[in-house]
Design an enzyme around this catalytic site. Structure first.
Site, PDB file in Angstrom:
ATOM      1  N   LYS A   1      -5.701  -3.915 -11.280  1.00  0.00           N
ATOM      2  CA  LYS A   1      -6.446  -2.783 -10.720  1.00  0.00           C
ATOM      3  C   LYS A   1      -5.556  -1.559 -10.506  1.00  0.00           C
ATOM      4  CE  LYS A   1      -6.381  -4.544  -6.006  1.00  0.00           C
ATOM      5  NZ  LYS A   1      -5.156  -3.849  -5.564  1.00  0.00           N
TER       6      LYS A   1
ATOM      7  N   ARG B   1       5.642 -10.743 -12.624  1.00  0.00           N
ATOM      8  CA  ARG B   1       5.627  -9.302 -12.372  1.00  0.00           C
ATOM      9  C   ARG B   1       6.925  -8.846 -11.704  1.00  0.00           C
ATOM     10  NH1 ARG B   1       0.486  -6.493  -9.539  1.00  0.00           N
ATOM     11  NH2 ARG B   1       1.294  -7.233  -7.559  1.00  0.00           N
TER      12      ARG B   1
ATOM     13  N   ARG C   1       8.414  -8.587  -5.881  1.00  0.00           N
ATOM     14  CA  ARG C   1       7.878  -8.345  -4.540  1.00  0.00           C
ATOM     15  C   ARG C   1       7.799  -9.663  -3.791  1.00  0.00           C
ATOM     16  NH1 ARG C   1       2.429  -5.008  -5.697  1.00  0.00           N
ATOM     17  NH2 ARG C   1       1.719  -6.425  -4.076  1.00  0.00           N
TER      18      ARG C   1
ATOM     19  N   ARG D   1      -2.724 -15.009  -1.022  1.00  0.00           N
ATOM     20  CA  ARG D   1      -3.418 -13.732  -1.252  1.00  0.00           C
ATOM     21  C   ARG D   1      -4.746 -13.961  -1.963  1.00  0.00           C
ATOM     22  NH1 ARG D   1       0.728 -10.372  -4.472  1.00  0.00           N
ATOM     23  NH2 ARG D   1      -0.712  -8.628  -4.262  1.00  0.00           N
TER      24      ARG D   1
HETATM   25  P1  AMP Z   1      -2.122  -4.637  -3.040  1.00  0.00           P
HETATM   26  O1  AMP Z   1      -0.967  -3.943  -3.663  1.00  0.00           O
HETATM   27  O2  AMP Z   1      -3.400  -3.838  -3.079  1.00  0.00           O
HETATM   28  O3  AMP Z   1      -2.319  -6.046  -3.571  1.00  0.00           O
HETATM   29  O4  AMP Z   1      -1.779  -4.790  -1.478  1.00  0.00           O
HETATM   30  C1  AMP Z   1      -0.625  -5.467  -1.039  1.00  0.00           C
HETATM   31  C2  AMP Z   1      -0.781  -5.906   0.410  1.00  0.00           C
HETATM   32  O5  AMP Z   1      -1.007  -4.753   1.242  1.00  0.00           O
HETATM   33  C3  AMP Z   1      -1.963  -6.820   0.689  1.00  0.00           C
HETATM   34  O6  AMP Z   1      -1.677  -8.191   0.408  1.00  0.00           O
HETATM   35  C4  AMP Z   1      -2.190  -6.553   2.172  1.00  0.00           C
HETATM   36  O7  AMP Z   1      -1.227  -7.221   2.976  1.00  0.00           O
HETATM   37  C5  AMP Z   1      -1.925  -5.068   2.284  1.00  0.00           C
HETATM   38  N1  AMP Z   1      -3.160  -4.269   2.045  1.00  0.00           N
HETATM   39  C6  AMP Z   1      -3.399  -3.395   1.034  1.00  0.00           C
HETATM   40  N2  AMP Z   1      -4.622  -2.846   1.141  1.00  0.00           N
HETATM   41  C7  AMP Z   1      -5.179  -3.387   2.264  1.00  0.00           C
HETATM   42  C8  AMP Z   1      -6.441  -3.247   2.905  1.00  0.00           C
HETATM   43  N3  AMP Z   1      -7.392  -2.421   2.425  1.00  0.00           N
HETATM   44  N4  AMP Z   1      -6.653  -3.948   4.039  1.00  0.00           N
HETATM   45  C9  AMP Z   1      -5.708  -4.752   4.561  1.00  0.00           C
HETATM   46  N5  AMP Z   1      -4.509  -4.970   3.995  1.00  0.00           N
HETATM   47  C10 AMP Z   1      -4.231  -4.288   2.853  1.00  0.00           C
END
Ligand code: AMP
Length: 224
Positions: free
Chosen positions: A13, A127, A160, A171
């Protein structure tokens, strides 16, 4: 045009979000990127978010809602925006609806990238992310020219913490439990455009563009 892109971790995404934002000249607002930068800088926001992020859990709703509230008032959102990684819970979706409602705005499409769990785990495990600019690579599917070094800025690449297998599984569980209902929420408003997330970056991007630009045909054909 106001868009949301939604999909499990590893669905691409972020990559697709960047292409969409470039094509339609709208800002890509990624809560994950904003939070990672805050953690890197050690800001108050970063301190609040770090522990949940390392465990693969969601950061509290009020923290991310605050981020989006600030961001949507900035001028570059006037022509539209792409939300990437937000909303992730129904409470966040409710908060977004009331924020937009106050400004007389609506969401036009929710792009939902669908993909199998085992494919996701393989992608996330391989990744690597640039420490300096955040660019992403995959050691099999999209390796950098020089091992461990970012092609774009020369920064060093790292895995990461939340891309380690145990955290990935957590996750994905969090995604199914908390973000699944968000998809239902938007489906009930007729806004969800489900995209097959399997294939190369360009093919997936074309599917998304077709849905955005040819929404009526999409409605007749169903899922892509
Ligand atoms: P992502 O890069 O979008 O997968 O986000 C990485 C991490 O950031 C997630 O596993 C959450 O810990 C936190 N995170 C990102 N967006 C949100 C959201 N909208 N609500 C809560 N936690 C978030």
């Amino acid at each position: 045009m106001n868009l949301i892109i939604i999909g499990p971790p590893g669905s691409g995404k972020g990559t697709q979000g960047k292409l969409i934002a470039e094509r339609y000249r709208i800002p890509q607002i990624s809560t994950g990127d904003i939070l990672r930068e805050a953690v890197r800088n050690g800001s108050a926001l970063g301190v609040k978010a770090k522990a949940s992020m390392i465990r693969g859990e969601l950061v509290p709703d009020e923290v991310v809602v605050g981020i989006i509230e600030d961001r949507l008032t900035q001028r570059d959102c006037g022509k539209g925006f792409l939300l990437d990684g937000f909303p992730r819970t129904v409470a966040q979706a409710d908060a977004l609806e009331s924020m937009l409602g106050k400004r007389g705005m609506v969401i036009d499409h929710v792009i939902n990238i669908e993909i199998e769990v085992e494919e996701l785990i393989g992608r996330l495990r391989g990744r690597r992310t640039c420490r300096r600019c955040g660019a992403m690579y995959h050691f099999t599917f999209n390796p950098p020219k020089k091992e461990g070094i970012c092609d774009q800025c020369g920064g060093s690449l790292y895995q990461r913490d939340d891309d380690k297998e145990e955290t990935i599984r957590s996750r994905l569980r969090v995604y199914a439990r908390q973000t699944g209902p968000v998809i239902q929420y938007y489906a009930s408003e007729g806004l969800v455009r489900s995209i097959n997330g399997f294939g190369c970056i360009d093919d997936i991007f074309h599917r998304i563009v077709e849905v955005i630009e040819n929404g009526e045909a999409y409605a007749k054909r169903g899922s892509y």
